[in-house]
Enzyme design. Structure first.
Site, PDB file in Angstrom:
ATOM      1  N   SER A 441      25.534 -45.984  16.553  1.00  0.00           N
ATOM      2  CA  SER A 441      25.778 -45.245  15.316  1.00  0.00           C
ATOM      3  C   SER A 441      27.134 -45.591  14.704  1.00  0.00           C
ATOM      4  O   SER A 441      27.363 -45.258  13.554  1.00  0.00           O
ATOM      5  CB  SER A 441      25.653 -43.732  15.519  1.00  0.00           C
ATOM      6  OG  SER A 441      25.954 -43.352  16.811  1.00  0.00           O
ATOM      7  N   HIS A 462      18.862 -47.887  13.456  1.00  0.00           N
ATOM      8  CA  HIS A 462      19.613 -46.657  13.723  1.00  0.00           C
ATOM      9  C   HIS A 462      18.730 -45.431  13.493  1.00  0.00           C
ATOM     10  O   HIS A 462      18.344 -45.130  12.363  1.00  0.00           O
ATOM     11  CB  HIS A 462      20.840 -46.633  12.795  1.00  0.00           C
ATOM     12  CG  HIS A 462      21.693 -45.421  12.963  1.00  0.00           C
ATOM     13  ND1 HIS A 462      22.345 -44.813  11.928  1.00  0.00           N
ATOM     14  CD2 HIS A 462      21.994 -44.695  14.065  1.00  0.00           C
ATOM     15  CE1 HIS A 462      23.016 -43.777  12.376  1.00  0.00           C
ATOM     16  NE2 HIS A 462      22.812 -43.678  13.659  1.00  0.00           N
ATOM     17  N   ASN A 512      25.990 -42.018   8.013  1.00  0.00           N
ATOM     18  CA  ASN A 512      27.167 -41.397   8.629  1.00  0.00           C
ATOM     19  C   ASN A 512      28.409 -41.550   7.752  1.00  0.00           C
ATOM     20  O   ASN A 512      29.295 -40.715   7.757  1.00  0.00           O
ATOM     21  CB  ASN A 512      27.423 -41.992  10.017  1.00  0.00           C
ATOM     22  CG  ASN A 512      26.431 -41.453  11.029  1.00  0.00           C
ATOM     23  OD1 ASN A 512      25.817 -40.409  10.810  1.00  0.00           O
ATOM     24  ND2 ASN A 512      26.243 -42.156  12.133  1.00  0.00           N
TER      25      ASN A 512
HETATM   26  P1  NAD Z   1      23.073 -40.932  26.314  1.00  0.00           P
HETATM   27  O1  NAD Z   1      24.377 -40.904  27.024  1.00  0.00           O
HETATM   28  O2  NAD Z   1      22.235 -39.722  26.266  1.00  0.00           O
HETATM   29  O3  NAD Z   1      22.180 -42.102  26.920  1.00  0.00           O
HETATM   30  C1  NAD Z   1      22.645 -43.365  27.264  1.00  0.00           C
HETATM   31  C2  NAD Z   1      21.795 -43.849  28.427  1.00  0.00           C
HETATM   32  O4  NAD Z   1      22.055 -45.224  28.640  1.00  0.00           O
HETATM   33  C3  NAD Z   1      22.078 -43.123  29.722  1.00  0.00           C
HETATM   34  O5  NAD Z   1      20.871 -42.653  30.281  1.00  0.00           O
HETATM   35  C4  NAD Z   1      22.700 -44.212  30.613  1.00  0.00           C
HETATM   36  O6  NAD Z   1      22.398 -44.058  31.979  1.00  0.00           O
HETATM   37  C5  NAD Z   1      22.053 -45.457  30.026  1.00  0.00           C
HETATM   38  N1  NAD Z   1      22.811 -46.667  30.330  1.00  0.00           N
HETATM   39  C6  NAD Z   1      24.147 -46.851  30.292  1.00  0.00           C
HETATM   40  N2  NAD Z   1      24.450 -48.114  30.653  1.00  0.00           N
HETATM   41  C7  NAD Z   1      23.301 -48.747  30.921  1.00  0.00           C
HETATM   42  C8  NAD Z   1      22.949 -50.063  31.360  1.00  0.00           C
HETATM   43  N3  NAD Z   1      23.878 -50.957  31.574  1.00  0.00           N
HETATM   44  N4  NAD Z   1      21.658 -50.356  31.514  1.00  0.00           N
HETATM   45  C9  NAD Z   1      20.709 -49.442  31.306  1.00  0.00           C
HETATM   46  N5  NAD Z   1      20.972 -48.172  30.892  1.00  0.00           N
HETATM   47  C10 NAD Z   1      22.252 -47.826  30.703  1.00  0.00           C
HETATM   48  O7  NAD Z   1      23.425 -41.451  24.848  1.00  0.00           O
HETATM   49  P2  NAD Z   1      22.558 -41.297  23.518  1.00  0.00           P
HETATM   50  O8  NAD Z   1      23.021 -40.102  22.786  1.00  0.00           O
HETATM   51  O9  NAD Z   1      21.132 -41.469  23.828  1.00  0.00           O
HETATM   52  O10 NAD Z   1      23.082 -42.542  22.679  1.00  0.00           O
HETATM   53  C11 NAD Z   1      22.685 -43.861  22.961  1.00  0.00           C
HETATM   54  C12 NAD Z   1      23.032 -44.756  21.798  1.00  0.00           C
HETATM   55  O11 NAD Z   1      22.432 -44.262  20.615  1.00  0.00           O
HETATM   56  C13 NAD Z   1      24.509 -44.881  21.482  1.00  0.00           C
HETATM   57  O12 NAD Z   1      24.773 -46.185  21.052  1.00  0.00           O
HETATM   58  C14 NAD Z   1      24.707 -43.903  20.350  1.00  0.00           C
HETATM   59  O13 NAD Z   1      25.781 -44.233  19.504  1.00  0.00           O
HETATM   60  C15 NAD Z   1      23.401 -44.074  19.609  1.00  0.00           C
HETATM   61  N6  NAD Z   1      23.019 -42.945  18.760  1.00  0.00           N
HETATM   62  C16 NAD Z   1      23.176 -41.670  19.175  1.00  0.00           C
HETATM   63  C17 NAD Z   1      22.785 -40.619  18.357  1.00  0.00           C
HETATM   64  C18 NAD Z   1      22.912 -39.201  18.800  1.00  0.00           C
HETATM   65  O14 NAD Z   1      22.750 -38.300  17.984  1.00  0.00           O
HETATM   66  N7  NAD Z   1      23.169 -38.948  20.072  1.00  0.00           N
HETATM   67  C19 NAD Z   1      22.225 -40.901  17.103  1.00  0.00           C
HETATM   68  C20 NAD Z   1      22.069 -42.224  16.707  1.00  0.00           C
HETATM   69  C21 NAD Z   1      22.464 -43.232  17.542  1.00  0.00           C
END
Ligand code: NAD
Length: 731
Positions: A441, A462, A512
């Site tokens: 994001s 995204h 955003n």
């Molecule tokens: P999260 O922390 O809930 O999930 C991330 C997951 O990735 C975890 O389960 C972790 O174990 C896994 N992970 C980390 N390193 C890894 C690896 N090397 N191999 C495999 N798995 C791995 O985070 P999230 O909120 O789901 O966000 C994930 C992505 O999405 C980020 O880039 C974030 O910026 C983006 N995003 C988040 C939102 C939101 O509202 N949370 C919205 C849009 C985009």
């Protein structure tokens, strides 16, 4: 062009079939209206015809009015658009009223020809208003069919007699969810509600039988019979009075007075209930004209219907062969990855859901299971469907499972190093032509693409949270992203039935970039001593679904603090948001992290329910003695978002204002009544917008400075849609 055809049977029944060539669903155009009008005249005049059945040649009846026509009606109406619109609407009433009276003697009510509607499936909007004018409605027992009047959802109301007829048929109270909320029901429920008359296996045969056996009295609508009283009571009846008091409060509570259609419809119902039927139709037509003349309805139709559909159909898709996804690899089974896996499996794709540990991957899959269980409990899904969806998701830690994937969506931690490692590891196993997408994001796509051997196949997809509920997906082109990657992302978004916008790579992309200033402006006002209640209510009263303070409580204060630190590090001295950070960092220090810690700008009870604005915040940031007026606060909140949208257009982040408007409404709920930030600026007009920018900039700072593009448009009295039309190229 023939949308309607008529076959006069030997049994004396004329069957009028609606079947528009080359379209999957019928929609009514002005030409179509003229056709059915002529066919009805013909059948009524023909002595051999005993009765008429109106049906469809498709598996549905009709989806409604062609909204493109509604949008054009105003333009076609000449020098006096209101009069032209009113006359056009009255012509429509004339045709439907002719069907209803069916040639009967006005005094004796005898001698009319029975007319029935036979609906094979979905009947919406004018597709239900037309049947409502017939004498009996038969529908097929098709649980997938939708029956209703959803006009309110696009900022208008049923203006071809549907409002007046449904109110008189059901009473104002019973009709209100169908009219005011656009509720749609399957045929059996629609019959139970009294909207249609019969649900049968073969509606055409049943309708013909009825037509041949109908008596004179069967053709007289209750409102055309002597002594008609509105079910539930007209406005001056004690029960009716309560209905209207309640409905009026409900409409104002829900619309905050910014959506003109609901109030206009309620006025049409109220005023129409006190007069005879034909006068009520005229009143309905006047209010409908009023709504169509309001710039809000045109802007809503344009953004929420015409342009949304155009984007979904691939208006900005490069000319590349079909890129539909068969197998998607989702990296990271956290909050976002789990949701992405779910919606992909729902679309029938094979999904490999990968995390570092098997338990984490399983947890991600369990999210889909829990979601489907909830659906089953609500009777929206079946155990078979759940099994089918779960069988499509493979939860694993093994990258080898990605060997035949054609799209990867990465959703691991928001850390460039982790993302780079994952990209390299995945590219070692995936096919050469596989497209790699990141769900980041905040991190620039072009920067992340540096970790890829195939940057032309690297793109941003995204999602917004929660993935399964949010309709928008932002597709981000990095500097080297190629056309096939864009087409792949668009085809994928189409498969999962969401709405895409395609933007170029820049800090925070589009959504955003606009929403963060909105939140920051709210927080800045708290620091200035503006009453939080004024800030929150001003936002809602201008049509934002959540006030900025509630929004940051939902997304969490520590996320705000994290983004603030990263942005500051990225921007250095140019960083403009010190005043905001002071509040954010104080909140973070106090452990007031928002809903998740049960304390933020609002207080919460043990169950996480908001109980009111926080006294602790009020004590830290005392209210100033003099408070600004409502409009000033509203303008700060809307301009701060809209100007960011204009800058995104100027900088070429946005290439199409349609995407800017649709993305704003679906992505963060930008005042939907306005049609989006560009439509809003068009409604207030560029000269006034520029003037307000100057005043706001002088008082509150450079973030309100009028962008050169808007200044130029103001000097030329231009509008965004006038200058850019469908496609924009401001840069
Ligand atoms: P999260 O922390 O809930 O999930 C991330 C997951 O990735 C975890 O389960 C972790 O174990 C896994 N992970 C980390 N390193 C890894 C690896 N090397 N191999 C495999 N798995 C791995 O985070 P999230 O909120 O789901 O966000 C994930 C992505 O999405 C980020 O880039 C974030 O910026 C983006 N995003 C988040 C939102 C939101 O509202 N949370 C919205 C849009 C985009």
């Amino acid at each position: 062009m023939t949308d309607f055809t008529m076959i006069k049977g030997d049994d004396g029944v004329a069957v009028i079939t609606w079947d528009i060539a080359g379209k999957s669903m019928n929609v009514l155009s002005l030409e179509g209206l003229a056709e059915i009008d002529a066919l009805i005249d013909d059948a009524l005049a023909d002595e051999a015809v005993k009765g008429i059945v109106i049906t469809s040649g498709k598996d549905s009846f009709a989806g409604g009015m062609d909204l493109n026509v509604i949008a054009k009606m105003k333009d076609m109406a000449g020098d006096n658009p209101a009069q032209g619109l009113f006359d056009g609407i009255m012509r429509m009433h004339g045709v439907l009223r002719k069907i209803e009276l069916a040639g009967m003697d006005p005094k004796t009510k005898k001698g009319g020809k029975p007319i029935a509607a036979a609906l094979p499936g979905t009947a919406l909007g004018i597709g239900l208003e037309l049947p409502l004018s017939t004498h009996r409605i038969f529908a097929a027992d098709n649980p997938k069919a939708k029956i209703g009047l959803p006009e309110i959802m696009v900022g208008i109301f049923p203006g071809a007699g549907g409002t007046t007829r449904l109110t008189r048929k059901l009473g104002a109270m019973t009709a209100s969810p169908f009219l005011l909320e656009g509720k749609m029901s399957e045929p059996k429920k629609a019959k139970m509600a009294g909207i249609i008359d019969e649900v049968v296996e073969d509606p055409l045969t049943a309708a013909k039988d009825w037509v041949l056996n109908a008596k004179d009295a069967d053709l007289v609508k209750p409102w055309d019979a002597k002594g008609y009283k509105m079910p539930g009571g007209a406005p001056y009846h004690p029960a009716g009075f309560m209905t209207f008091v309640g409905a009026s409060a409900m409409v104002n509570g829900k619309t905050k007075g910014v959506y003109p259609a609901a109030k206009a419809m309620l006025s049409a119902v109220y005023e129409g209930a006190m007069v005879d039927f034909d006068t009520a139709l005229k009143i309905e037509a006047r209010w409908f004209t009023n709504v169509l003349m309001n710039p809000s309805s045109g802007a809503m139709i344009r953004s929420l219907f015409i342009n949304k559909e155009a984007l979904e159909k691939g208006a900005n898709r490069p000319d590349v062969p079909d890129q539909r996804v068969k197998k998607v690899g989702v990296l990271g089974a956290g909050m976002m990855g789990a949701g992405i896996a779910l919606v992909s499996a729902q679309a029938g794709m094979q999904v490999v859901l990968i995390d570092q540990k098997q338990e984490a991957a399983d947890r991600g899959k369990a999210y889909a299971e829990a979601y489907m269980d909830k659906g089953i409990a609500r009777k929206k899904a079946t155990p078979e469907k759940k099994e089918q969806i779960l069988s499509l998701i493979t939860a694993t830690t093994d990258y080898a499972a990605l060997a035949d994937a054609d799209l990867i969506i990465e959703a691991v931690f928001e850390d460039p190093k982790v993302k780079a490692e994952v990209t390299a590891a995945v590219e070692a196993v995936i096919p050469e032509d596989c497209i790699f997408a990141s769900n980041t994001s905040t991190l620039p796509i072009s920067m992340l693409a540096k970790a890829s051997k195939r940057p032309e196949q690297f793109i941003g997809i995204h999602f917004f949270s929660p993935v399964e509920r949010m309709a928008l997906v932002e597709i981000i082109k990095g500097k080297q992203t190629g056309d096939r990657a864009v087409a792949k992302a668009l085809d994928y978004v189409r498969q999962i039935r969401k709405t895409p916008i395609v933007v170029n790579d820049a800090r925070f992309f589009y959504a955003n970039r606009c929403i963060i200033p909105y939140i920051n402006e709210g927080i800045r006002m708290v620091a200035e001593g503006i009453a939080p209640a004024l800030i929150e209510n001003a936002a809602k009263m201008v049509g934002m679904p959540l006030g900025p303070l509630q929004l940051v409580d939902e997304t969490s204060i520590d996320l705000g603090a994290k983004i603030a630190r990263a942005t500051k590090a990225g921007m250095g001295d140019a960083y403009p948001d010190g005043a905001v950070d002071e509040v954010i960092f104080w909140m973070e220090g106090q452990g007031r992290l928002g809903r998740k810690s049960n304390a933020g700008f609002y207080d919460y009870d043990d169950k996480g329910k908001r109980t009111g604005l926080s006294a602790a915040v009020a004590a830290q940031y005392p209210q100033a003695e003099v408070q600004p007026d409502l409009i000033e606060v509203q303008h700060r909140l809307l301009f701060v978002q809209s100007l960011e949208a204009v800058r995104a257009l100027e900088e070429g982040v946005l290439e199409d204002i349609r995407e800017g408007d649709v993305g704003a409404i679906l992505g963060w709920g930008f005042a939907p009544w306005s049609g989006g930030p560009f439509s809003w600026l068009d409604i207030i007009g560029s000269p006034y917008a520029a003037e307000r920018c100057d005043a706001l900039a002088e008082k509150h700072g450079a973030r309100f400075a009028c962008p050169p593009l808007l200044r130029d448009m103001s000097n030329k009295s231009q509008s965004f849609y006038g200058r850019f039309g469908a496609k924009a190229n401001a840069a």
